[in-house]
Write an enzyme that holds these catalytic residues in place. Structure first.
Site, short mmCIF file in Angstrom:
data_model
loop_
_atom_site.label_atom_id
_atom_site.label_comp_id
_atom_site.label_asym_id
_atom_site.label_seq_id
_atom_site.Cartn_x
_atom_site.Cartn_y
_atom_site.Cartn_z
N HIS A 120 2.20 -19.60 135.29
CA HIS A 120 2.27 -18.78 136.50
C HIS A 120 3.72 -18.46 136.86
O HIS A 120 4.04 -17.34 137.26
CB HIS A 120 1.62 -19.52 137.68
CG HIS A 120 0.13 -19.39 137.75
ND1 HIS A 120 -0.54 -18.20 137.64
CD2 HIS A 120 -0.84 -20.34 137.94
CE1 HIS A 120 -1.84 -18.39 137.76
NE2 HIS A 120 -2.05 -19.68 137.93
N HIS A 150 -0.91 -24.34 132.33
CA HIS A 150 -1.40 -23.19 133.11
C HIS A 150 -0.48 -22.92 134.30
O HIS A 150 -0.14 -21.76 134.58
CB HIS A 150 -2.83 -23.51 133.58
CG HIS A 150 -3.38 -22.56 134.59
ND1 HIS A 150 -4.26 -21.56 134.27
CD2 HIS A 150 -3.18 -22.46 135.94
CE1 HIS A 150 -4.59 -20.89 135.37
NE2 HIS A 150 -3.94 -21.41 136.39
N GLU A 151 -0.08 -23.96 134.99
CA GLU A 151 0.76 -23.78 136.17
C GLU A 151 2.16 -23.32 135.79
O GLU A 151 2.75 -22.46 136.47
CB GLU A 151 0.82 -25.08 136.98
CG GLU A 151 -0.53 -25.57 137.51
CD GLU A 151 -1.22 -24.54 138.40
OE1 GLU A 151 -0.52 -23.68 138.98
OE2 GLU A 151 -2.45 -24.59 138.52
N GLU A 197 -4.88 -15.66 136.66
CA GLU A 197 -5.47 -16.94 136.24
C GLU A 197 -5.84 -16.92 134.77
O GLU A 197 -5.59 -17.88 134.03
CB GLU A 197 -6.71 -17.25 137.10
CG GLU A 197 -6.41 -17.52 138.55
CD GLU A 197 -5.48 -18.70 138.76
OE1 GLU A 197 -5.61 -19.72 138.05
OE2 GLU A 197 -4.59 -18.60 139.62
#
Length: 268
Positions: free
Chosen positions: A133, A129-130, A191
């Protein structure tokens, strides 16, 4: 009538501000980015350097190796441009349940997260997920959106005539409306997009994508944020679980194919 004239001028100012900087994210979503990636990378590296000064890294060699293995496995399946970058991964000795990634290819994981992420796949869900980003340039998009919004309001204020209590009240309301109607929804869309991209990365790296759902169940068990989703930069845990579950069929076959070939991730 006064409000209508002000709204028109703010809308005109906003249009002038956002006429440049359009691009697309990895999912095809239209983005607004105006800052050079090189500038964002410099900002990210500077912020990461400061964080390393303020928060000690973990002295637990085993945990550091596990986190590095998960990150390396995910980085290995990223688009070629990002696989070639010199990523830096640090396990910070801090009890907060969190992780982050910054422009400039910096990744931080807090030891507190490892008490909620029960296995390598759950950790991969967070790290993936990070990474998403950074790859989706969410930092650039967020800064650009905030910059454009503030400039549009400032320009609209200048165009809207003499100072008055009514004018001040209207622009205060417009500022709140921009925060709730533009900046926060953009953050929530970031997100959600990072969740789905991370799901794809973890499946390709041989981590079980089903564990992303369990991770957020673990998070929910620790207590949902009391901030309404409307006023939050993050989707609710329930919405994240729903979206991740809906996208499992798109990613589970990839993971199962790797398992059938004995190519699943083996970090711990």
């Amino acid at each position: 009538m006064f409000f209508t004239k002000i709204f028109f001028k703010v809308a005109l100012a906003a249009t002038l501000v956002v006429m440049v900087g359009c691009s697309s994210s990895p999912t095809g979503r239209k983005q607004f980015t105006v800052l050079p990636d090189s500038q964002m990378n410099e900002m990210g590296v500077q912020s990461f350097t400061e964080m390393k000064k303020e928060t000690p890294s973990s002295s637990n060699t085993k945990l550091r190796e596990q986190v590095q293995c998960v990150a390396d496995s995910l980085i290995a399946v990223l688009p070629e441009k990002y696989r070639k970058q010199d990523w830096e991964v640090v396990l910070f000795d801090d009890e907060q349940i969190n992780a982050f990634a910054l422009p400039g290819y910096k990744v931080g994981v807090y030891t507190g997260l490892l008490k909620v992420a029960d296995n390598q796949s759950q950790l991969a869900a967070v790290v993936g997920h990070e990474l998403a980003h950074v790859i989706a340039r969410h930092g650039n998009e967020r800064v650009s959106t905030q910059l454009a919004t503030s400039q549009a309001l400032a320009l609209g204020y200048q165009l809207s005539g003499e100072e008055s209590p009514e004018k001040i009240a209207i622009f205060q309301a417009l500022g709140l409306g921009a925060q709730v109607g533009i900046i926060l929804p953009f953050s929530r869309s970031h997100e959600s997009e990072a969740d789905l991209l991370g799901l794809e990365y973890m499946a390709k790296a041989g981590f079980d994508p089903r564990e992303s759902v369990q991770l957020w169940r673990n998070m929910s068990a620790r207590g949902e944020s009391k901030t309404p989703e409307l006023m939050s930069t993050h989707p609710s845990n329930a919405n994240r679980i729903k979206d991740l579950t809906a996208n499992l069929p798109n990613n589970l076959p990839t993971y199962k194919a790797l398992i059938a070939q004995n190519k699943g991730a083996k970090c711990y």
